[in-house]
Scaffold this active site. Structure first.
Site, mmCIF file in Angstrom:
data_model
loop_
_atom_site.group_PDB
_atom_site.id
_atom_site.type_symbol
_atom_site.label_atom_id
_atom_site.label_comp_id
_atom_site.label_asym_id
_atom_site.label_seq_id
_atom_site.Cartn_x
_atom_site.Cartn_y
_atom_site.Cartn_z
ATOM 1 N N TYR A 41 11.234 -35.335 61.913
ATOM 2 C CA TYR A 41 9.984 -35.602 61.816
ATOM 3 C C TYR A 41 9.514 -34.221 60.243
ATOM 4 O O TYR A 41 10.485 -34.367 59.089
ATOM 5 C CB TYR A 41 8.989 -35.180 62.940
ATOM 6 C CG TYR A 41 7.538 -36.180 62.545
ATOM 7 C CD1 TYR A 41 7.812 -37.474 62.444
ATOM 8 C CD2 TYR A 41 6.334 -34.772 62.693
ATOM 9 C CE1 TYR A 41 6.724 -37.909 61.508
ATOM 10 C CE2 TYR A 41 5.452 -36.042 61.836
ATOM 11 C CZ TYR A 41 5.099 -37.907 61.587
ATOM 12 O OH TYR A 41 3.835 -37.793 61.563
ATOM 13 N N LYS A 96 13.188 -62.002 74.266
ATOM 14 C CA LYS A 96 14.085 -62.698 73.553
ATOM 15 C C LYS A 96 14.853 -61.175 73.108
ATOM 16 O O LYS A 96 16.292 -61.770 72.251
ATOM 17 C CB LYS A 96 13.192 -63.736 72.645
ATOM 18 C CG LYS A 96 13.876 -64.321 72.151
ATOM 19 C CD LYS A 96 14.449 -66.041 71.842
ATOM 20 C CE LYS A 96 14.780 -66.096 71.060
ATOM 21 N NZ LYS A 96 15.212 -67.556 71.147
#
Length: 753
Positions: A41, A96
């Site tokens: 970060y 999925k």
């Protein structure tokens, strides 16, 4: 009724227990220190941001975009349940995403868009497009799905694929191609009836026409009957495109003399009388879910010449989209395709059809309860758990993308690409590729002591077909040949020896007697062992030069097999026989010794294990770094056991070895450089990749724990120290395990030849 209720509760418990749902995010970079955080970060993350601003294509280098697919729905056509809404469709979308990861190692996120307005849906997706490498549209009702997919494909430069349409079309096309192959029918001469004019039905028909089915040979039906030219009731532009000139008006009339029926409609739409009226050798794909238009039993009771497929897993020939979308996206992502076009869909279907004609791996047969699987009317489509799908379908899709000009990052080396794909499902591929590459150039004769076993026969077939050398099976010839026949394996190129009646038994008995006569073993004992014990026979065969390597262990305990081999095969001069287990994860490969032979080693013995392990690991293409493991670090808690390990290091200090080593040390220090930094005098320049355990007990416990809990694959134990090339597999070994051990044994023979 109670069984259904129990199943319903089981499904609810499955989704609720533990962490609710089926997905979570796992970081791919370590976040253990302040430095890690600064790189992941602020401030470190700013650097790739600036690079992507200068060149957007570098997003594929610095982010997960290239392996990231969004599964997006508005829940207007969830499974066969109808319009449940966006939120209620979320379990399907999560499912999925799980399938993308499980079958093709593609990271995925589910997105539920709460609108039924096509334009609102399109805008929601198009503006989020930079996040992903591809978009899988799911469970969107027709005709809106056609509008949404078409416009998104035009607006975006990444693959957009509505699986409800194209997934079913691709899998069903593969099945039809094979059904035509079996029935001898030609595509251009077929009469095809499609019942169901929604997304899947129209997509199936369009793909059939794309491969050569004449427009006038296909009749499309919906709930109001045949879609014919001039019809106005219930029509739209997508149905109109498939209207034909015909006097027929009902499904029953259309079915007369039809060669192929594709059902994507509702339970019971087809009657037995309709099936009776079809042409000779009819092809019936009744794909309505959860219940087909007509069951296979109903078809079989009136026709014995029909080939039948459904969408259900409890029937043969299941049309299952999971054999399509993960691998199609895998190939599309890997060449950075801008779209998924018809060429790529057709290539996927043809590759899938071809795969069904090949021998079915034993692992697949085992996953389906041992039922017979070979190409024929009851097996025209592969199964979802066929591991070869990952290295077959994406390759075909990638090549089609390149040929059709939509690949922005063409693949240059497809042999390397196939190995990369295989490694996504099987991490041993990259680690053992050195062995298989050597065998192609220098094939070897491998003796398999348990030649009647189906797993061994399949390995022999692969060995022969892959050009790795000549397989030799020990067993009763008639039994081996019968098993081959049942498995549809050609015996040509596979040699079979029956130990009980071999003409070479006298030669092998003489050899064994010379080795064992001073151990109180009589000549008659040796003769009996050679005739009755396949391990003894096979080892004698190897010792006398009638083969290059030996594989055994599938039907006997490891210790018994090892004892058998030791009766015949000698140790190499100044070496011990030991086992080295190869532990393979996505992050690293580590070797653990001794996992087979030495129950409690002296310091000198431990040093010898390290020397032989380092040599073996170097031969396998790794630079060895040895850590002698204990429960303490460098004398912090000296006991008898840790002292023994410490002295092993001192033994190596007096020898001129050419590898890094250190100890005694705990496993976490050996494998973690941050922890190792607390001991700046350590001679290891990187984490250890060879772990020498204090004894067989600790080595075996560590290996089994890692195999069960460590999300890794274990190969071995790999034996070293015999003067002939011998490997013993474990009794739970699968075909892939046996093949890997055979490759290791054969490459040892190459090195020693």
């Amino acid at each position: 009724m109670s069984a259904i209720k129990n199943q319903d509760q089981e499904a609810l418990d499955f989704h609720k227990n533990g962490k609710p749902g089926k997905v979570e995010m796992t970081p791919t970079k370590a976040l253990n220190t302040q430095r890690d955080l600064a790189l992941a970060y602020s401030p470190g993350v700013a650097i790739p941001c600036l690079e992507i601003e200068k060149n957007p294509e570098t997003a594929y280098d610095y982010t997960a975009k290239g392996n990231y697919v969004a599964v997006i729905s508005n829940g207007t056509a969830v499974l066969g349940l109808g319009n449940l809404g966006a939120l209620a469709g979320k379990p399907v979308m999560e499912g999925k995403s799980v399938l993308f990861k499980r079958f093709a190692d593609i990271d995925s996120v589910d997105i539920e868009v709460d609108t039924e307005n096509p334009e609102e849906f399109i805008n929601a997706v198009r503006y989020l497009g930079p996040s992903w490498g591809g978009i899988n549209l799911e469970d969107i009702k027709a005709p809106e799905c056609f509008i949404i997919e078409k416009q998104l494909k035009e607006l975006m430069d990444i693959p957009v694929f509505h699986d409800d349409q194209h997934g079913t079309a691709i899998i069903s096309l593969a099945g039809i191609l094979n059904a035509l192959h079996l029935s001898g029918k030609k595509l251009e001469e077929l009469k095809v009836v499609v019942n169901g004019a929604g997304a899947a039905g129209i997509a199936c028909l369009e793909l059939l026409k794309a491969v050569g089915l004449p427009h006038n040979n296909a009749i499309l039906c919906d709930t109001k009957g045949i879609i014919f030219k001039g019809r106005t009731d219930g029509m739209n532009q997508w149905k109109e495109a498939h209207a034909v000139d015909t006097k027929d008006r009902t499904l029953a009339e259309a079915m007369k003399n039809a060669d192929v029926f594709l059902g994507l409609s509702v339970k019971g739409a087809v009657t037995q009388d309709m099936v009776k009226s079809m042409a000779k050798n009819p092809i019936i794909f009744a794909m309505a879910n959860p219940d087909p238009e007509i069951t296979p039993e109903e078809v079989q009771s009136v026709r014995d010449d029909a080939i039948v497929a459904t969408g259900r897993s409890d029937y043969k020939n299941q049309v299952n989209n999971v054999m399509g979308f993960p691998y199609i996206f895998r190939g599309a992502l890997d060449v950075r395709a801008s779209t998924i076009n018809d060429d790529m869909k057709i290539a996927a279907a043809e590759a899938l059809a071809k795969l069904a004609r090949e021998h079915v791996p034993a692992e697949v047969i085992k996953a389906y309860g041992g039922k017979e699987m070979k190409f024929g009317p009851d097996y025209i489509i592969p199964t979802p758990f066929d591991a070869r799908l990952i290295s077959t379908i994406p390759v075909a899709v990638a090549k089609a993308a390149m040929k059709s000009g939509v690949a922005k990052k063409p693949i240059k080396d497809f042999d390397a690409y196939v190995k990369q794909l295989q490694a996504r499902r099987d991490p041993t591929v990259n680690s053992l590729s050195f062995a298989f590459d050597k065998l192609v150039k220098s094939p070897k004769k491998v003796i398999f002591a348990e030649g009647e076993q189906p797993e061994i026969i399949r390995v022999a077939s692969i060995w022969r077909d892959s050009g790795y050398g000549e397989p030799v099976l020990i067993g009763k010839k008639d039994r081996v040949l019968n098993n081959m026949k049942e498995m549809n394996i050609d015996p040509k190129g596979i040699t079979i020896y029956n130990a009980a009646i071999s003409e070479d038994n006298a030669k092998y008995t003489d050899y064994l007697y010379q080795k064992l006569k001073r151990d109180g073993v009589l000549y008659s004992d040796c003769s009996r062992m050679v005739k009755n014990d396949r391990n003894i026979f096979a080892a004698s065969m190897l010792a006398c030069g009638y083969g290059d390597a030996l594989i055994t262990g599938l039907t006997r305990g490891y210790k018994k097999s090892l004892t058998d081999i030791w009766k015949v095969i000698k140790n190499q001069k100044e070496k011990i026989v030991m086992g080295l287990s190869m532990v393979i994860s996505k992050q690293r490969t580590v070797f653990i010794a001794d996992t087979a032979c030495s129950e409690l080693s002296s310091s000198a013995h431990l040093a010898q294990i390290a020397i032989q392990s380092a040599a073996r690991v170097r031969d396998m293409g790794f630079e060895p770094r040895v850590a002698f493991l204990s429960f303490s670090n460098f004398g912090t808690a000296l006991r008898t056991e840790s002292e023994r390990v410490k002295k092993a290091v001192e033994v190596l200090d007096e020898l001129n070895v050419t590898f890094e080593y250190e100890g005694e040390m705990t496993a976490d220090v050996a494998l973690n450089m941050d922890k190792m930094a607390k001991y700046p005098f350590s001679r290891l320049t990187a984490p250890a990749n060879i772990l020498i355990c204090p004894g067989l007990h600790s080595a075996s416990i560590a290996t089994k724990l890692l195999e069960e809990l460590g999300n890794c694959t274990v190969v071995g134990p790999i034996l070293t120290g015999f003067d002939k090339s011998v490997q013993i597999v474990t009794m739970r070994s699968e075909v892939s395990d046996i093949l890997n051990m055979a490759a290791i044994a054969a490459t040892d023979a190459i090195k020693n030849s």
